[in-house]
Design a protein around this motif. Structure first.
Motif, PDB file in Angstrom:
ATOM      1  N   ALA A   1      55.789  27.440 109.825  1.00  0.00           N
ATOM      2  CA  ALA A   1      56.375  28.781 109.876  1.00  0.00           C
ATOM      3  C   ALA A   1      56.467  29.318 108.445  1.00  0.00           C
ATOM      4  CB  ALA A   1      57.747  28.734 110.541  1.00  0.00           C
TER       5      ALA A   1
ATOM      6  N   GLY B   1      67.011  27.125  98.372  1.00  0.00           N
ATOM      7  CA  GLY B   1      66.537  27.589  99.670  1.00  0.00           C
ATOM      8  C   GLY B   1      67.650  27.646 100.704  1.00  0.00           C
ATOM      9  N   CYS B   2      67.245  28.041 101.907  1.00  0.00           N
ATOM     10  CA  CYS B   2      68.225  28.228 102.985  1.00  0.00           C
ATOM     11  C   CYS B   2      68.704  26.880 103.529  1.00  0.00           C
ATOM     12  CB  CYS B   2      67.577  29.044 104.096  1.00  0.00           C
ATOM     13  SG  CYS B   2      68.729  29.680 105.285  1.00  0.00           S
ATOM     14  N   ARG B   3      67.802  25.913 103.534  1.00  0.00           N
ATOM     15  CA  ARG B   3      68.171  24.613 104.105  1.00  0.00           C
ATOM     16  C   ARG B   3      69.343  24.003 103.356  1.00  0.00           C
ATOM     17  NH1 ARG B   3      63.195  20.889 105.478  1.00  0.00           N
ATOM     18  NH2 ARG B   3      62.188  22.741 104.665  1.00  0.00           N
TER      19      ARG B   3
ATOM     20  N   LEU C   1      72.514  25.892 104.258  1.00  0.00           N
ATOM     21  CA  LEU C   1      73.031  25.492 105.575  1.00  0.00           C
ATOM     22  C   LEU C   1      73.674  24.100 105.501  1.00  0.00           C
ATOM     23  CD1 LEU C   1      69.860  26.605 107.572  1.00  0.00           C
ATOM     24  CD2 LEU C   1      72.114  27.688 107.756  1.00  0.00           C
TER      25      LEU C   1
ATOM     26  N   TYR D   1      65.144  25.466 115.448  1.00  0.00           N
ATOM     27  CA  TYR D   1      64.303  25.019 114.331  1.00  0.00           C
ATOM     28  C   TYR D   1      64.588  23.539 114.053  1.00  0.00           C
ATOM     29  CZ  TYR D   1      63.179  24.589 109.317  1.00  0.00           C
ATOM     30  OH  TYR D   1      62.729  24.170 108.102  1.00  0.00           O
TER      31      TYR D   1
ATOM     32  N   VAL E   1      71.005  31.475 114.509  1.00  0.00           N
ATOM     33  CA  VAL E   1      70.048  32.357 113.825  1.00  0.00           C
ATOM     34  C   VAL E   1      70.018  33.635 114.676  1.00  0.00           C
ATOM     35  CG1 VAL E   1      67.696  32.499 112.870  1.00  0.00           C
ATOM     36  CG2 VAL E   1      68.711  30.249 113.339  1.00  0.00           C
TER      37      VAL E   1
ATOM     38  N   ASN F   1      64.200  30.799 115.398  1.00  0.00           N
ATOM     39  CA  ASN F   1      62.987  29.979 115.311  1.00  0.00           C
ATOM     40  C   ASN F   1      63.167  28.847 116.318  1.00  0.00           C
ATOM     41  OD1 ASN F   1      60.938  28.259 114.603  1.00  0.00           O
ATOM     42  ND2 ASN F   1      61.532  28.030 112.468  1.00  0.00           N
TER      43      ASN F   1
ATOM     44  N   ASP G   1      72.461  31.823 109.929  1.00  0.00           N
ATOM     45  CA  ASP G   1      71.203  31.699 109.183  1.00  0.00           C
ATOM     46  C   ASP G   1      70.484  33.045 109.273  1.00  0.00           C
ATOM     47  OD1 ASP G   1      68.601  31.193 108.380  1.00  0.00           O
ATOM     48  OD2 ASP G   1      68.460  29.249 109.383  1.00  0.00           O
TER      49      ASP G   1
ATOM     50  N   ILE H   1      67.771  34.004 107.531  1.00  0.00           N
ATOM     51  CA  ILE H   1      66.513  33.893 106.765  1.00  0.00           C
ATOM     52  C   ILE H   1      65.453  34.895 107.213  1.00  0.00           C
ATOM     53  CG2 ILE H   1      65.546  32.026 108.211  1.00  0.00           C
ATOM     54  CD1 ILE H   1      64.468  30.833 105.522  1.00  0.00           C
ATOM     55  N   TYR H   2      65.473  35.286 108.504  1.00  0.00           N
ATOM     56  CA  TYR H   2      64.413  36.165 109.001  1.00  0.00           C
ATOM     57  C   TYR H   2      64.844  37.630 109.142  1.00  0.00           C
ATOM     58  CZ  TYR H   2      61.787  31.935 110.037  1.00  0.00           C
ATOM     59  OH  TYR H   2      61.110  30.742 109.919  1.00  0.00           O
TER      60      TYR H   2
ATOM     61  N   SER I   1      67.763  33.211 102.272  1.00  0.00           N
ATOM     62  CA  SER I   1      66.790  32.692 101.310  1.00  0.00           C
ATOM     63  C   SER I   1      65.672  33.698 101.162  1.00  0.00           C
ATOM     64  CB  SER I   1      66.287  31.342 101.807  1.00  0.00           C
ATOM     65  OG  SER I   1      64.905  31.248 101.857  1.00  0.00           O
TER      66      SER I   1
ATOM     67  N   SER J   1      62.482  32.570 100.800  1.00  0.00           N
ATOM     68  CA  SER J   1      61.282  31.741 100.991  1.00  0.00           C
ATOM     69  C   SER J   1      60.265  32.400 101.914  1.00  0.00           C
ATOM     70  CB  SER J   1      61.646  30.400 101.614  1.00  0.00           C
ATOM     71  OG  SER J   1      62.723  29.814 100.974  1.00  0.00           O
ATOM     72  N   LYS J   2      60.721  33.286 102.794  1.00  0.00           N
ATOM     73  CA  LYS J   2      59.786  33.875 103.759  1.00  0.00           C
ATOM     74  C   LYS J   2      59.350  35.274 103.336  1.00  0.00           C
ATOM     75  CE  LYS J   2      60.860  30.399 106.496  1.00  0.00           C
ATOM     76  NZ  LYS J   2      59.965  29.258 106.635  1.00  0.00           N
TER      77      LYS J   2
HETATM   78  C1  PLP Z   1      65.553  29.279 110.864  1.00  0.00           C
HETATM   79  C2  PLP Z   1      65.200  28.667 109.536  1.00  0.00           C
HETATM   80  N1  PLP Z   1      66.180  28.371 108.677  1.00  0.00           N
HETATM   81  C3  PLP Z   1      65.911  27.808 107.477  1.00  0.00           C
HETATM   82  C4  PLP Z   1      64.631  27.505 107.090  1.00  0.00           C
HETATM   83  C5  PLP Z   1      64.381  26.845 105.759  1.00  0.00           C
HETATM   84  O1  PLP Z   1      64.437  27.783 104.734  1.00  0.00           O
HETATM   85  P1  PLP Z   1      64.123  27.433 103.219  1.00  0.00           P
HETATM   86  O2  PLP Z   1      62.653  27.160 103.131  1.00  0.00           O
HETATM   87  O3  PLP Z   1      64.551  28.616 102.448  1.00  0.00           O
HETATM   88  O4  PLP Z   1      64.927  26.219 102.881  1.00  0.00           O
HETATM   89  C6  PLP Z   1      63.562  27.822 107.964  1.00  0.00           C
HETATM   90  C7  PLP Z   1      62.173  27.497 107.601  1.00  0.00           C
HETATM   91  O5  PLP Z   1      61.246  27.562 108.378  1.00  0.00           O
HETATM   92  C8  PLP Z   1      63.865  28.400 109.216  1.00  0.00           C
HETATM   93  O6  PLP Z   1      62.894  28.702 110.101  1.00  0.00           O
END
Ligand code: PLP
Length: 480
Positions: free
Chosen positions: A116, A180-182, A185, A206, A251, A256, A284, A286-287, A314, A316-317
């Motif tokens: 993704a 990053g988002c991970r 979280l 996810y 999310v 996801n 979350d 992120i999207y 984040s 990242s996307k």
């Molecule tokens: C819903 C969701 N949260 C968090 C992440 C991870 O984000 P990051 O790459 O910024 O750590 C992803 C990555 O695919 C994601 O789909």
């Protein structure tokens, strides 16, 4: 052609371009005929003719007593139904499958729908490089110093400005920059839970979120999830009433893998529910920036007056995946989270943080989001069309209002893992559904990500995945 004909055709072509490029989002309300006429300095009858031409082209639709709207994406296939995971919490089992899929998905020898992650070619790499070079030149002393604390102040201010698009007024002093988002979280969950606690989340979800729960020793309580609206709130309420839920991890915008967006009224209801049960929400976001419809970009956090929501995001996307920078605004848990970050993950490189602050502040940043949304919308449309043509009868597919992920439920006889292995033999990577749950409910599903490279090789490969799945259903019927 008369001058009037030319006028209305020019106007309808101009609007059609805005719809196709995503500037006007699907489902968005269009200006009234009178407003359009005034905006474009044409007569009302020219505006009416332009709208009629767009209606004929099925790009817009008239709704009785409500006006004109950009048409929803054509339905290629039926959508999956609300999921029904078991109503018990369980520990997340260890699995190496996700790691294997992600490794294959980034191997250039494979045509990949497994990850993704947006392809590098979708980003303006020169813009990113210039920002990093500028930052390294301006702040070279920071490269020679340890970095402590919650993150560079210019980046925290840029994130607070960014969060206004999510409907949030955040104090930059309470934003914490993360890897990053991970990481955001993980820190959020660590601040509010103990090992053995129950965390409720969407189902399917996810796999990265499941991994976080597993590493923190938390139990996953998967909640029924609607393919368009996300978490089923009645089911969540029941879970909150009957089980010792310590936190909800959600999310709300473009889940996801399902791509659901929770309606705004339900976002308010979710927050009320959690306030009543005094359960925090780890949100979350992120999207959010990739959602075509502005109303869904609004975070649940925007309604939060008590610090009940820990909002994580984040870039990242959307801006620079390689910077791996994210953030969290932890509401009531700000102090423990700052301490936890200092004790565990430490800080992110200051020069990179300042380069990101520069990128976020540039006027081109919003148009970067718009062009990503438009590129993904086109691919998702095309991929859904290919799925409709090439996949076996009985396949269901999601219709997300943004992002680049499709979730497919396959008919009897097709096992997601077997399909994954068969595709692999032909150098194609997909993500089997079992990666997205700690239950066995999604063994007949797969996730397709269409944000990587996209061209004839991908179109051929997607048709091939459908042909392999079709052959599996036939073999199953013969065996029965
Ligand atoms: C819903 C969701 N949260 C968090 C992440 C991870 O984000 P990051 O790459 O910024 O750590 C992803 C990555 O695919 C994601 O789909």
């Amino acid at each position: 052609m008369t001058a009037i004909d030319r006028l209305y055709l020019e106007l309808s072509e101009d609007l059609a371009r805005s719809i196709r490029s995503g500037v006007l989002a699907r489902g968005e309300r269009l200006p009234s005929v009178r407003t359009l006429a005034a905006q474009r300095a044409v007569s009302v009858s020219t505006a009416v003719q332009a709208y009629r031409a767009l209606e004929d082209a099925r790009l817009i639709e008239a709704r009785p007593r409500s006006g004109y709207y950009v048409a929803a994406r054509p339905r290629a296939l039926p959508e999956p139904e609300t999921t029904q995971p078991p109503v018990v919490s369980q520990p997340v089992p260890a699995s190496l499958l996700a790691q294997r899929v992600m490794q294959l998905a980034t191997d250039s020898r494979y045509v990949s729908f497994g990850a993704a992650c947006p392809g590098a070619e979708l980003f303006d790499q020169d813009r990113i490089r210039r920002a990093v070079t500028r930052s390294a030149l301006r702040h070279r002393a920071l490269l020679a110093r340890y970095e402590f604390g919650q993150g560079q102040e210019p980046l925290r201010r840029a994130i607070a400005r960014h969060a206004m698009a999510l409907g949030c007024q955040l104090d930059p002093d309470r934003i914490i920059v993360t890897n990053g988002c991970r990481d955001a979280l993980t820190l959020a969950l660590r601040a509010i839970t103990e090992p053995g606690d129950v965390v409720a989340l969407e189902s399917p979800t996810y796999f990265g979120l499941l991994n976080i729960l597993r590493h923190l020793g938390l139990r996953a309580l998967e909640i029924p999830t609607h393919p368009r609206h996300g978490l089923a709130l009645d089911a969540l309420q029941l879970a909150l009433d009957t089980q010792p839920v310590k936190a909800v991890l959600a999310v709300p915008t473009l889940t996801n893998p399902v791509g659901a967006c929770m309606p705004v009224a339900e976002r308010r209801r979710l927050l009320r529910l959690l306030e009543q049960h005094d359960v925090p929400l780890v949100e979350d976001a992120i999207y959010n920036d990739l959602c075509e419809q502005a109303e869904y970009r609004r975070a649940v956090k925007s309604f939060d007056t008590r610090g009940q929501v820990l909002l994580c995001g984040s870039f990242s996307k959307t801006v620079a995946p390689g910077m791996n920078l994210g953030w969290v605004e932890a509401g009531r848990w700000y102090e423990p989270l700052v301490a936890l970050k200092g004790d565990t993950v430490g800080s992110q490189p200051a020069v990179v943080q300042l380069a990101l602050a520069d990128l976020l502040g540039q006027p081109g940043n919003e148009s970067n989001y718009r062009s990503l949304r438009a590129a993904f919308a086109q691919r998702v449309d095309e991929a859904r069309g290919l799925v409709a043509q090439a996949f076996p009868r009985g396949t269901r597919v999601t219709d997300p209002p943004g992002g680049y992920i499709l979730w497919l439920e396959l008919p009897p006889g097709v096992d997601g893992l077997a399909l994954f292995e068969a595709c692999l033999a032909e150098h194609i990577v997909i993500a089997p559904g079992c990666m997205f749950s700690s239950t066995d409910r999604y063994d007949h599903c797969i996730r397709l990500g269409v944000a990587g490279a996209w061209g004839d090789a991908q179109r051929r490969a997607l048709r091939r995945v459908g042909a392999i799945a079709t052959a599996m259903t036939r073999a199953d019927r013969r065996a029965a």
